[in-house]
Scaffold this motif. Structure first.
Motif, PDB file in Angstrom:
ATOM      1  N   LEU A  20       4.528  -6.563  -5.604  1.00  0.00           N
ATOM      2  CA  LEU A  20       5.172  -6.383  -4.305  1.00  0.00           C
ATOM      3  C   LEU A  20       4.484  -5.216  -3.604  1.00  0.00           C
ATOM      4  N   VAL A  21       3.981  -5.469  -2.406  1.00  0.00           N
ATOM      5  CA  VAL A  21       3.276  -4.455  -1.636  1.00  0.00           C
ATOM      6  C   VAL A  21       4.064  -4.180  -0.361  1.00  0.00           C
ATOM      7  N   GLU A  22       4.355  -2.913  -0.130  1.00  0.00           N
ATOM      8  CA  GLU A  22       5.050  -2.525   1.103  1.00  0.00           C
ATOM      9  C   GLU A  22       4.125  -1.631   1.899  1.00  0.00           C
ATOM     10  N   VAL A  23       3.839  -2.039   3.133  1.00  0.00           N
ATOM     11  CA  VAL A  23       2.924  -1.305   3.995  1.00  0.00           C
ATOM     12  C   VAL A  23       3.729  -0.723   5.148  1.00  0.00           C
ATOM     13  N   LYS A  68      -5.499   6.395   4.841  1.00  0.00           N
ATOM     14  CA  LYS A  68      -5.221   7.817   5.089  1.00  0.00           C
ATOM     15  C   LYS A  68      -4.020   7.991   6.012  1.00  0.00           C
ATOM     16  N   ASP A  69      -3.821   7.023   6.907  1.00  0.00           N
ATOM     17  CA  ASP A  69      -2.797   7.148   7.943  1.00  0.00           C
ATOM     18  C   ASP A  69      -1.480   6.449   7.627  1.00  0.00           C
ATOM     19  N   PHE A  70      -1.502   5.455   6.730  1.00  0.00           N
ATOM     20  CA  PHE A  70      -0.306   4.670   6.450  1.00  0.00           C
ATOM     21  C   PHE A  70       0.000   4.667   4.959  1.00  0.00           C
ATOM     22  N   ALA A  71       1.286   4.789   4.631  1.00  0.00           N
ATOM     23  CA  ALA A  71       1.711   4.745   3.234  1.00  0.00           C
ATOM     24  C   ALA A  71       1.735   3.294   2.756  1.00  0.00           C
ATOM     25  N   GLY A  99       6.673  -0.231  -5.713  1.00  0.00           N
ATOM     26  CA  GLY A  99       7.513   0.949  -5.554  1.00  0.00           C
ATOM     27  C   GLY A  99       6.807   2.281  -5.665  1.00  0.00           C
ATOM     28  N   GLU A 100       5.517   2.292  -5.980  1.00  0.00           N
ATOM     29  CA  GLU A 100       4.774   3.546  -6.118  1.00  0.00           C
ATOM     30  C   GLU A 100       3.654   3.607  -5.090  1.00  0.00           C
ATOM     31  N   ILE A 101       3.474   4.786  -4.475  1.00  0.00           N
ATOM     32  CA  ILE A 101       2.412   4.956  -3.482  1.00  0.00           C
ATOM     33  C   ILE A 101       1.056   4.799  -4.148  1.00  0.00           C
ATOM     34  N   ASP A 102       0.182   4.029  -3.518  1.00  0.00           N
ATOM     35  CA  ASP A 102      -1.178   3.853  -4.024  1.00  0.00           C
ATOM     36  C   ASP A 102      -2.129   3.763  -2.844  1.00  0.00           C
TER      37      ASP A 102
END
Length: 73
Positions: free
Chosen positions: A59-62, A36-39, A44-47
């Motif tokens: 590829l996961v970007e936190v 809820k607090d972090f994208a 490349g797509e928000i999940d």
């Protein structure tokens, strides 16, 4: 900057499990609140789904933690 490799032994790992394995969250119970607090971007797509399946090559970007590459052990 090169992403940090996160090795898995199985076919896939769920996003919630990945966050614990990468030492981003301490417990499974905190995953819901973290999302809820972090994208979190997967390829490349928000999940924000805890159960999102991550496969080798993803590829996961936190937000505030960096990039991670899922790799098969």
């Amino acid at each position: 900057m090169k992403p940090t490799d996160i090795q898995i032994k199985t076919e896939y790992i769920q996003l919630g499990q990945f966050l614990k394995l990468a030492n981003i969250v301490d417990s499974g119970g905190s995953v819901k609140f973290f999302l809820k607090d972090f994208a979190v971007h997967v390829n490349g797509e928000i999940d924000q789904r805890r159960g999102k399946k991550l496969y080798p090559g993803d590829l996961v970007e936190v937000e505030e933690f960096g990039q991670f590459q899922i790799v098969k052990k």
